[in-house]
Design a protein around this motif. Structure first.
Motif, PDB file in Angstrom:
ATOM      1  N   ARG A 191      -6.154  12.244  -4.070  1.00 28.24           N
ATOM      2  CA  ARG A 191      -5.604  13.117  -3.029  1.00 28.24           C
ATOM      3  C   ARG A 191      -4.418  12.444  -2.353  1.00 28.24           C
ATOM      4  O   ARG A 191      -4.452  11.264  -2.024  1.00 28.24           O
ATOM      5  CB  ARG A 191      -6.671  13.457  -1.994  1.00 28.24           C
ATOM      6  CG  ARG A 191      -6.169  14.453  -0.957  1.00 28.24           C
ATOM      7  CD  ARG A 191      -7.289  15.070  -0.148  1.00 28.24           C
ATOM      8  NE  ARG A 191      -6.735  16.070   0.772  1.00 28.24           N
ATOM      9  CZ  ARG A 191      -6.340  15.798   2.011  1.00 28.24           C
ATOM     10  NH1 ARG A 191      -6.438  14.572   2.485  1.00 28.24           N
ATOM     11  NH2 ARG A 191      -5.842  16.750   2.781  1.00 28.24           N
ATOM     12  N   SER A 192      -3.363  13.226  -2.131  1.00 26.60           N
ATOM     13  CA  SER A 192      -2.168  12.741  -1.440  1.00 26.60           C
ATOM     14  C   SER A 192      -1.501  13.915  -0.750  1.00 26.60           C
ATOM     15  O   SER A 192      -1.342  14.992  -1.344  1.00 26.60           O
ATOM     16  CB  SER A 192      -1.179  12.105  -2.428  1.00 26.60           C
ATOM     17  OG  SER A 192       0.087  11.928  -1.835  1.00 26.60           O
ATOM     18  N   ASN A 193      -1.097  13.722   0.495  1.00 28.53           N
ATOM     19  CA  ASN A 193      -0.430  14.801   1.233  1.00 28.53           C
ATOM     20  C   ASN A 193       0.991  15.071   0.745  1.00 28.53           C
ATOM     21  O   ASN A 193       1.576  16.092   1.113  1.00 28.53           O
ATOM     22  CB  ASN A 193      -0.397  14.476   2.726  1.00 28.53           C
ATOM     23  CG  ASN A 193      -1.729  14.747   3.404  1.00 28.53           C
ATOM     24  OD1 ASN A 193      -2.602  15.405   2.840  1.00 28.53           O
ATOM     25  ND2 ASN A 193      -1.891  14.246   4.617  1.00 28.53           N
ATOM     26  N   GLN A 205      -6.872   6.025  -4.095  1.00 26.68           N
ATOM     27  CA  GLN A 205      -7.798   6.622  -3.132  1.00 26.68           C
ATOM     28  C   GLN A 205      -7.429   6.134  -1.739  1.00 26.68           C
ATOM     29  O   GLN A 205      -7.464   4.940  -1.454  1.00 26.68           O
ATOM     30  CB  GLN A 205      -9.251   6.255  -3.439  1.00 26.68           C
ATOM     31  CG  GLN A 205     -10.244   6.916  -2.484  1.00 26.68           C
ATOM     32  CD  GLN A 205     -11.693   6.670  -2.890  1.00 26.68           C
ATOM     33  OE1 GLN A 205     -11.967   5.898  -3.802  1.00 26.68           O
ATOM     34  NE2 GLN A 205     -12.618   7.355  -2.224  1.00 26.68           N
ATOM     35  N   LYS A 249      -5.916   9.817  -9.888  1.00 21.78           N
ATOM     36  CA  LYS A 249      -7.222   9.363  -9.411  1.00 21.78           C
ATOM     37  C   LYS A 249      -7.345   7.849  -9.368  1.00 21.78           C
ATOM     38  O   LYS A 249      -8.363   7.320  -8.904  1.00 21.78           O
ATOM     39  CB  LYS A 249      -8.332   9.984 -10.252  1.00 21.78           C
ATOM     40  CG  LYS A 249      -8.502  11.481  -9.975  1.00 21.78           C
ATOM     41  CD  LYS A 249      -9.740  12.055 -10.635  1.00 21.78           C
ATOM     42  CE  LYS A 249      -9.914  13.536 -10.273  1.00 21.78           C
ATOM     43  NZ  LYS A 249     -11.117  14.124 -10.903  1.00 21.78           N
ATOM     44  N   ARG A 289       1.149  12.086 -12.043  1.00 22.73           N
ATOM     45  CA  ARG A 289       0.058  12.996 -11.674  1.00 22.73           C
ATOM     46  C   ARG A 289      -1.188  12.780 -12.546  1.00 22.73           C
ATOM     47  O   ARG A 289      -2.322  12.863 -12.057  1.00 22.73           O
ATOM     48  CB  ARG A 289       0.526  14.445 -11.788  1.00 22.73           C
ATOM     49  CG  ARG A 289      -0.533  15.472 -11.400  1.00 22.73           C
ATOM     50  CD  ARG A 289       0.038  16.868 -11.342  1.00 22.73           C
ATOM     51  NE  ARG A 289       0.984  17.007 -10.248  1.00 22.73           N
ATOM     52  CZ  ARG A 289       0.657  17.189  -8.972  1.00 22.73           C
ATOM     53  NH1 ARG A 289      -0.625  17.212  -8.626  1.00 22.73           N
ATOM     54  NH2 ARG A 289       1.581  17.325  -8.054  1.00 22.73           N
ATOM     55  N   GLY A 348      -0.458   7.770   0.597  1.00 21.91           N
ATOM     56  CA  GLY A 348      -0.766   9.195   0.548  1.00 21.91           C
ATOM     57  C   GLY A 348      -0.318  10.005   1.735  1.00 21.91           C
ATOM     58  O   GLY A 348      -0.627  11.193   1.824  1.00 21.91           O
ATOM     59  N   GLN A 363     -10.649   9.310   1.907  1.00 20.77           N
ATOM     60  CA  GLN A 363     -10.224  10.437   1.082  1.00 20.77           C
ATOM     61  C   GLN A 363     -10.873  10.388  -0.292  1.00 20.77           C
ATOM     62  O   GLN A 363     -11.367   9.347  -0.731  1.00 20.77           O
ATOM     63  CB  GLN A 363      -8.689  10.408   0.916  1.00 20.77           C
ATOM     64  CG  GLN A 363      -7.914  10.378   2.211  1.00 20.77           C
ATOM     65  CD  GLN A 363      -8.055  11.651   3.013  1.00 20.77           C
ATOM     66  OE1 GLN A 363      -8.208  12.744   2.438  1.00 20.77           O
ATOM     67  NE2 GLN A 363      -7.995  11.528   4.335  1.00 20.77           N
ATOM     68  N   LYS A 364     -10.858  11.509  -0.979  1.00 12.33           N
ATOM     69  CA  LYS A 364     -11.318  11.551  -2.354  1.00 12.33           C
ATOM     70  C   LYS A 364     -10.258  10.946  -3.273  1.00 12.33           C
ATOM     71  O   LYS A 364      -9.063  11.033  -2.980  1.00 12.33           O
ATOM     72  CB  LYS A 364     -11.598  12.996  -2.774  1.00 12.33           C
ATOM     73  CG  LYS A 364     -12.751  13.653  -2.025  1.00 12.33           C
ATOM     74  CD  LYS A 364     -12.965  15.078  -2.508  1.00 12.33           C
ATOM     75  CE  LYS A 364     -14.130  15.734  -1.765  1.00 12.33           C
ATOM     76  NZ  LYS A 364     -14.338  17.136  -2.205  1.00 12.33           N
ATOM     77  N   THR A 408       2.534   6.784  -3.640  1.00 13.66           N
ATOM     78  CA  THR A 408       2.036   7.748  -4.626  1.00 13.66           C
ATOM     79  C   THR A 408       3.179   8.363  -5.432  1.00 13.66           C
ATOM     80  O   THR A 408       2.935   8.936  -6.498  1.00 13.66           O
ATOM     81  CB  THR A 408       1.237   8.882  -3.955  1.00 13.66           C
ATOM     82  OG1 THR A 408       2.072   9.578  -3.018  1.00 13.66           O
ATOM     83  CG2 THR A 408       0.001   8.342  -3.256  1.00 13.66           C
TER      84      THR A 408
END
Length: 346
Positions: A89-91, A81, A78, A74, A124, A85-86, A69
């Motif tokens: 989203r990435s930690n 995925q 989307k 940014r 992610g 997860q939606k 990611t």
């Protein structure tokens, strides 16, 4: 001098060269001390440059466990995925801009050309401890797909290096799970995805990598640290938690650096003077406690990686070196490695 003393002196002098040769022969039979330094995430571009500079100055090669990611901007989040997860989203977030991602891609390629190794840390940074094989396959496949399309996705298709596609397809051979968290299905997915080694395990002290289900396992060791010499995983994040409960404390940065360096150096010395089992140390692309652990790592690299009987290498280079024909004194350090083990730090 008496005739007896004179004879003894001449005998000792005559024996000295032979003794030196014998000592040298024993030393030559001892395998090189391997040191494997790796970075998880591989995001911050300033730290990319710094780590590459450290490697070049210190006669070292590093392994970078890249999160994909970080080469997605940014605005395009989307398009990714993760399993369960939606979208978007990435930690660990995304690149802020396409320009940032392009610079990072340049570091990835240059680091590879300089002999370092690029490996996978998924995308992610999710905990896969309960993932099915299908979920692992989804994330591992996404990793390669994102990298394959990364230059074009960041408006730089014309800048994509020749050989990039082959590198993504066959040159990324190693993996480390986020949080070092694995499920029983991981190795099956790794094999199917073309990985030959996994660097997710933790071992009690340094251990020789071992094959399991056709994947070689490199374990981050626990090492003694601090005034009480308590065991800790040889990784910056674990030191950060122990030293300051995961809260930045720059006022004690020098103290934490010294503690980390002392632990790293003692772990190295124990193996260097002993069995010569490969030593692994892990870091992140974050300067925790004002850079204490990066400075400790750099001191170690500067001091030991230039030694003639030390090799600071990537995981793939270590696999190739460990698969070389064994000597009588180093046979216990030579596991049988897969024929597909790469011979260079791709």
């Amino acid at each position: 001098m008496s005739s007896v003393s004179s004879l003894l002196a001449r005998t000792l002098l005559a024996a000295l060269p032979a003794a030196c040769l014998a000592t040298t022969a024993v030393a030559e039979e001892k395998p090189k001390q391997l040191v494997l330094i790796s970075f998880d995430g591989a995001g911050d571009n300033d730290l990319w440059q710094r780590s590459r500079d450290i490697a070049k100055r210190g006669n070292a090669h590093f392994t970078y466990f890249l999160s994909c990611t970080l080469v997605i901007d940014r605005a395009s989040a989307k398009t990714y995925q993760g399993p369960g997860q939606k979208p978007g989203r990435s930690n660990i977030g995304f690149a802020q801009t396409k320009e940032e991602a392009r610079i990072r891609l340049g570091h990835v390629w240059q680091a590879k050309l300089e002999g370092n190794e690029i490996a996978s840390h998924t995308c992610g940074h999710f905990d896969g401890g309960e993932w099915t094989m299908q979920q692992w396959m989804q994330e591992l496949t996404t990793f390669r797909n994102v990298l394959s399309n990364a230059w074009a996705a960041n408006d730089a298709a014309e800048q994509e290096p020749a050989g990039w596609q082959d590198f993504v397809k066959t040159g990324i051979r190693g993996f480390r799970a986020p949080y070092l968290s694995q499920s029983p299905e991981l190795m099956k997915a790794e094999r199917q995805s073309g990985f030959v080694y996994d660097a997710s395990p933790v071992t009690r002290g340094p251990e020789v990598p071992k094959e399991k289900d056709e994947v070689f396992r490199f374990g981050l060791p626990t090492i003694p640290e601090g005034p009480n010499q308590r065991q800790i995983i040889a990784m910056d994040y674990n030191l950060f938690i122990r030293h300051s409960a995961g809260i930045e404390n720059p006022s004690r940065s020098a103290e934490f650096e010294e503690r980390a360096y002392s632990a790293f150096r003692a772990a190295f010395d124990k193996q260097y003077d002993g069995e010569r089992i490969p030593l692994q140390i892990g870091l992140h692309f974050v300067e925790m406690n004002a850079g204490a652990y990066w400075r400790a790592m750099e001191r170690l690299v500067t001091e030991v990686c230039g030694k003639q009987d030390v090799a600071c290498v990537t995981h793939s280079e270590a696999m190739a070196m460990l698969s070389e024909p064994a000597t009588t004194t180093s046979a216990n350090l030579r596991p049988t490695l897969p024929v597909s083990a790469p011979s260079s730090g791709l």
